[in-house]
Design a protein around this motif. Structure first.
Motif, PDB file in Angstrom:
ATOM      1  N   LEU A  99       0.833  -1.204   0.000  1.00  0.00           N
ATOM      2  CA  LEU A  99       0.000   0.000   0.000  1.00  0.00           C
ATOM      3  C   LEU A  99       0.867   1.254   0.000  1.00  0.00           C
ATOM      4  N   SER A 100       2.009   1.211   0.673  1.00  0.00           N
ATOM      5  CA  SER A 100       2.930   2.351   0.653  1.00  0.00           C
ATOM      6  C   SER A 100       3.445   2.595  -0.761  1.00  0.00           C
ATOM      7  N   ALA A 101       3.782   1.507  -1.464  1.00  0.00           N
ATOM      8  CA  ALA A 101       4.240   1.653  -2.842  1.00  0.00           C
ATOM      9  C   ALA A 101       3.136   2.227  -3.725  1.00  0.00           C
ATOM     10  N   SER A 102       1.909   1.766  -3.509  1.00  0.00           N
ATOM     11  CA  SER A 102       0.776   2.284  -4.277  1.00  0.00           C
ATOM     12  C   SER A 102       0.579   3.779  -4.043  1.00  0.00           C
ATOM     13  N   LEU A 103       0.644   4.200  -2.785  1.00  0.00           N
ATOM     14  CA  LEU A 103       0.453   5.617  -2.464  1.00  0.00           C
ATOM     15  C   LEU A 103       1.630   6.460  -2.958  1.00  0.00           C
ATOM     16  N   ALA A 104       2.834   5.880  -2.970  1.00  0.00           N
ATOM     17  CA  ALA A 104       3.984   6.603  -3.511  1.00  0.00           C
ATOM     18  C   ALA A 104       3.787   6.870  -5.000  1.00  0.00           C
ATOM     19  N   ILE A 105       3.256   5.881  -5.712  1.00  0.00           N
ATOM     20  CA  ILE A 105       2.989   6.052  -7.142  1.00  0.00           C
ATOM     21  C   ILE A 105       1.914   7.104  -7.368  1.00  0.00           C
ATOM     22  N   SER A 106       0.987   7.238  -6.413  1.00  0.00           N
ATOM     23  CA  SER A 106      -0.113   8.199  -6.591  1.00  0.00           C
ATOM     24  C   SER A 106       0.390   9.627  -6.742  1.00  0.00           C
ATOM     25  N   PHE A 107       1.601   9.923  -6.236  1.00  0.00           N
ATOM     26  CA  PHE A 107       2.146  11.274  -6.377  1.00  0.00           C
ATOM     27  C   PHE A 107       2.515  11.584  -7.832  1.00  0.00           C
ATOM     28  N   LYS A 108       2.651  10.536  -8.651  1.00  0.00           N
ATOM     29  CA  LYS A 108       2.955  10.746 -10.061  1.00  0.00           C
ATOM     30  C   LYS A 108       1.692  10.948 -10.899  1.00  0.00           C
ATOM     31  N   LEU A 109       0.531  10.737 -10.294  1.00  0.00           N
ATOM     32  CA  LEU A 109      -0.726  10.813 -11.023  1.00  0.00           C
ATOM     33  C   LEU A 109      -1.287  12.228 -10.995  1.00  0.00           C
ATOM     34  N   THR A 110      -2.210  12.472 -11.894  1.00  0.00           N
ATOM     35  CA  THR A 110      -2.867  13.779 -11.936  1.00  0.00           C
ATOM     36  C   THR A 110      -4.014  13.870 -10.931  1.00  0.00           C
ATOM     37  N   THR A 111      -4.344  12.750 -10.290  1.00  0.00           N
ATOM     38  CA  THR A 111      -5.430  12.748  -9.313  1.00  0.00           C
ATOM     39  C   THR A 111      -5.061  13.631  -8.128  1.00  0.00           C
ATOM     40  N   PRO A 112      -5.912  14.595  -7.772  1.00  0.00           N
ATOM     41  CA  PRO A 112      -5.594  15.477  -6.636  1.00  0.00           C
ATOM     42  C   PRO A 112      -5.571  14.705  -5.325  1.00  0.00           C
ATOM     43  N   ILE A 113      -4.735  15.142  -4.410  1.00  0.00           N
ATOM     44  CA  ILE A 113      -4.593  14.474  -3.121  1.00  0.00           C
ATOM     45  C   ILE A 113      -5.882  14.528  -2.326  1.00  0.00           C
ATOM     46  N   SER A 114      -6.772  15.494  -2.663  1.00  0.00           N
ATOM     47  CA  SER A 114      -8.050  15.622  -1.957  1.00  0.00           C
ATOM     48  C   SER A 114      -9.101  14.638  -2.468  1.00  0.00           C
ATOM     49  N   ASN A 115      -8.755  13.838  -3.474  1.00  0.00           N
ATOM     50  CA  ASN A 115      -9.699  12.851  -3.990  1.00  0.00           C
ATOM     51  C   ASN A 115     -10.090  11.896  -2.862  1.00  0.00           C
ATOM     52  N   PRO A 116     -11.407  11.677  -2.661  1.00  0.00           N
ATOM     53  CA  PRO A 116     -11.839  10.792  -1.569  1.00  0.00           C
ATOM     54  C   PRO A 116     -11.231   9.407  -1.638  1.00  0.00           C
ATOM     55  N   LYS A 117     -10.977   8.910  -2.863  1.00  0.00           N
ATOM     56  CA  LYS A 117     -10.371   7.588  -3.004  1.00  0.00           C
ATOM     57  C   LYS A 117      -9.000   7.558  -2.341  1.00  0.00           C
ATOM     58  N   LEU A 118      -8.187   8.578  -2.592  1.00  0.00           N
ATOM     59  CA  LEU A 118      -6.859   8.627  -1.990  1.00  0.00           C
ATOM     60  C   LEU A 118      -6.929   8.891  -0.494  1.00  0.00           C
ATOM     61  N   ILE A 119      -7.874   9.723  -0.089  1.00  0.00           N
ATOM     62  CA  ILE A 119      -8.020  10.005   1.340  1.00  0.00           C
ATOM     63  C   ILE A 119      -8.314   8.722   2.109  1.00  0.00           C
TER      64      ILE A 119
END
Length: 260
Positions: free
Chosen positions: A192-212
């Motif tokens: 899950l840490s690796a998945s969240l680290a990759i999320s920083f490369k995405l255009t999805t905003p950090i405020s997206n409920p999915k990421l939260i």
């Protein structure tokens, strides 16, 4: 019915075939573990075929709808079962895993708007696919930690009540179950840490409920992992944490698919 659904039904039947005879053998006290892996392996092969055909049908990795997420997690759980079971000599893990996988398959069929068509993507972002896949495999690791926690609590209950019978003798040493829970929580946290680290490369905003919600799950299991590492609670209490803690990521699946 599409071919991927047909394979999924056959896989469900295979997992049931891994449970019913074994449950009868346990009740009779004459249990043999040598062939239990065969229906599990058949089910996994059918699962893999179903996931592949579903991906071909939607032209992308099938992880967008709730039904597909449930199937992917079920597939990941069985994959980890084959990797973890022999490592910890958890011969009965299949009996506890197969009903969970069967339940996930059943939910995949009955949830509203099951297995919908996907809107075609002009370009598939590999980082998005990797991010989602790692997160779902992490959830599968947490699910196996939950299952192993239930096995720990069952064995402890049998010990306290001095109920020594066929089931008890097939459970691994309680210390091994405790170690397996810790390893599975750690594995899930790493993925899950690796998945969240990759999320920083995405255009999805950090405020997206999915990421939260993903960060909430990460925080929950980080606390559980810290508690296990520091031995703040007893092994029984940490087994309860692993068993009950999976409720949060399981509920979050609805949020993930609602904001995918």
């Amino acid at each position: 019915m599409p071919p991927d659904r047909q394979l999924l039904l056959l896989a469900t039947a295979a997992f049931l075939a891994a449970v019913v005879p074994a449950a009868r053998a346990l009740l009779s006290g004459h249990w043999r573990t040598t062939r239990q892996w065969i229906p599990m392996l058949i089910g996994f092969a059918l699962q893999t075929g179903a996931v592949y055909l579903r991906g071909e049908a939607v032209r992308q990795c099938p992880m967008k709808s709730l039904s597909d997420v449930l199937v992917f997690i079920a597939w990941s759980v069985v994959l980890l079962y084959f990797l973890v079971g022999p490592t910890y000599h958890v011969s009965l893990l299949g009996i506890f895993t197969a009903p969970v996988v069967t339940l996930l398959h059943g939910l995949a069929f009955v949830v509203p708007n099951a297995f919908p068509d996907y809107s075609l993507k002009a370009k598939i972002d590999p980082y998005v696919e990797l991010h989602a896949a790692l997160a779902l495999i992490a959830y599968a690791a947490f699910a196996l930690a939950c299952i192993t926690g239930v096995m720990y609590l069952l064995q402890e209950r049998l010990l306290k009540r001095h109920r020594i019978h066929g089931l008890f003798y097939q459970l691994p040493p309680i210390q091994d179950l405790s170690k397996a829970i810790k390893k599975l929580v750690l594995l899930g946290l790493i993925l899950l840490s690796a998945s969240l680290a990759i999320s920083f490369k995405l255009t999805t905003p950090i405020s997206n409920p999915k990421l939260i919600f993903a960060w909430v799950v990460w925080g929950l299991y980080a606390v559980i992992g810290l508690i296990m590492w520091r031995h703040v609670l007893s092994p029984r209490q940490t087994a309860w944490l692993a068993a009950v803690g999976f409720v949060i990521p399981f509920i979050s699946l609805w949020l993930v698919t609602s904001h995918g």
